[in-house]
Design a protein around this motif. Structure first.
Motif, mmCIF file in Angstrom:
data_model
loop_
_atom_site.group_PDB
_atom_site.id
_atom_site.type_symbol
_atom_site.label_atom_id
_atom_site.label_comp_id
_atom_site.label_asym_id
_atom_site.label_seq_id
_atom_site.Cartn_x
_atom_site.Cartn_y
_atom_site.Cartn_z
ATOM 1 N N TYR A 95 25.857 -20.834 10.573
ATOM 2 C CA TYR A 95 26.708 -21.953 10.141
ATOM 3 C C TYR A 95 26.599 -23.160 11.067
ATOM 4 C CZ TYR A 95 28.676 -18.709 6.790
ATOM 5 O OH TYR A 95 28.829 -17.805 5.774
ATOM 6 N N LEU A 96 25.441 -23.351 11.667
ATOM 7 C CA LEU A 96 25.191 -24.553 12.457
ATOM 8 C C LEU A 96 24.481 -25.600 11.611
ATOM 9 C CD1 LEU A 96 24.107 -22.832 15.766
ATOM 10 C CD2 LEU A 96 26.251 -24.031 15.322
ATOM 11 N N MET A 97 24.148 -25.224 10.391
ATOM 12 C CA MET A 97 23.510 -26.113 9.427
ATOM 13 C C MET A 97 23.946 -25.673 8.041
ATOM 14 S SD MET A 97 19.493 -26.478 8.510
ATOM 15 C CE MET A 97 19.463 -25.537 7.010
ATOM 16 N N SER A 98 24.028 -26.616 7.131
ATOM 17 C CA SER A 98 24.297 -26.278 5.741
ATOM 18 C C SER A 98 23.549 -27.263 4.859
ATOM 19 C CB SER A 98 25.805 -26.322 5.447
ATOM 20 O OG SER A 98 26.077 -25.697 4.194
ATOM 21 N N VAL A 99 23.676 -27.073 3.571
ATOM 22 C CA VAL A 99 23.043 -27.949 2.587
ATOM 23 C C VAL A 99 24.145 -28.493 1.698
ATOM 24 C CG1 VAL A 99 21.412 -28.073 0.673
ATOM 25 C CG2 VAL A 99 20.940 -26.549 2.614
ATOM 26 N N HIS A 100 24.192 -29.810 1.550
ATOM 27 C CA HIS A 100 25.198 -30.380 0.656
ATOM 28 C C HIS A 100 24.862 -29.915 -0.758
ATOM 29 C CE1 HIS A 100 27.642 -33.137 -1.635
ATOM 30 N NE2 HIS A 100 28.334 -33.329 -0.519
ATOM 31 N N PRO A 101 25.819 -29.271 -1.437
ATOM 32 C CA PRO A 101 25.514 -28.651 -2.720
ATOM 33 C C PRO A 101 25.110 -29.613 -3.834
ATOM 34 C CG PRO A 101 27.849 -28.421 -2.173
ATOM 35 C CD PRO A 101 27.185 -29.033 -0.997
ATOM 36 N N LYS A 102 25.515 -30.860 -3.743
ATOM 37 C CA LYS A 102 25.173 -31.810 -4.819
ATOM 38 C C LYS A 102 23.938 -32.634 -4.500
ATOM 39 C CE LYS A 102 29.773 -32.003 -6.645
ATOM 40 N NZ LYS A 102 31.055 -32.630 -6.674
ATOM 41 N N THR A 103 23.776 -33.024 -3.243
ATOM 42 C CA THR A 103 22.669 -33.922 -2.886
ATOM 43 C C THR A 103 21.457 -33.191 -2.323
ATOM 44 O OG1 THR A 103 23.453 -34.245 -0.616
ATOM 45 C CG2 THR A 103 24.311 -35.758 -2.318
ATOM 46 N N GLY A 104 21.675 -32.007 -1.750
ATOM 47 C CA GLY A 104 20.585 -31.297 -1.093
ATOM 48 C C GLY A 104 20.331 -31.773 0.324
#
Length: 114
Positions: A46-55
């Protein structure tokens, strides 16, 4: 995930963590990610994620800008915008990422107050 194609460096993973997924979700292709090994560890932690709408790839404040640039190079987003199905799985991780980010910030504030 970022366009890397050295197969030995890639790690199959789930957008929504395996432990939090139902049996159906675990096998759903929309729940799949293929990051490089280093990004896999950062994502799982959880030190990085992906914005679910924009990528867009989002990094925790615990990783400075120079380090995030070393991890992803010029790739600041997924190669393709997430589909609606993928976004559902990415959303679960993204929410937990934000919660973890808030927890880390709170701990830092508490330490600073001591």
């Amino acid at each position: 995930m970022t366009g890397a194609y050295t197969l030995r460096a890639l790690v199959a993973n789930h957008a929504k963590p395996w432990k939090d997924s139902t049996d159906v979700e675990k096998l759903d292709q929309g729940n799949g990610l293929l990051p490089a090994g280093t990004l896999d560890k950062v994502y799982v932690g959880y030190l990085m994620s992906v914005h679910p709408k924009t990528g867009n790839l989002l990094f925790s404040d615990a990783i400075d800008e120079a380090e995030s640039a070393r991890l992803v190079g010029d790739h600041t987003r997924l190669r393709k915008t997430p589909t609606a199905e993928q976004a559902v799985y990415l959303e679960a991780h993204y929410k937990r990422f934000l919660e973890k980010q808030a927890e880390r910030s709170s701990k830092l504030r508490n330490v600073a107050e001591i």
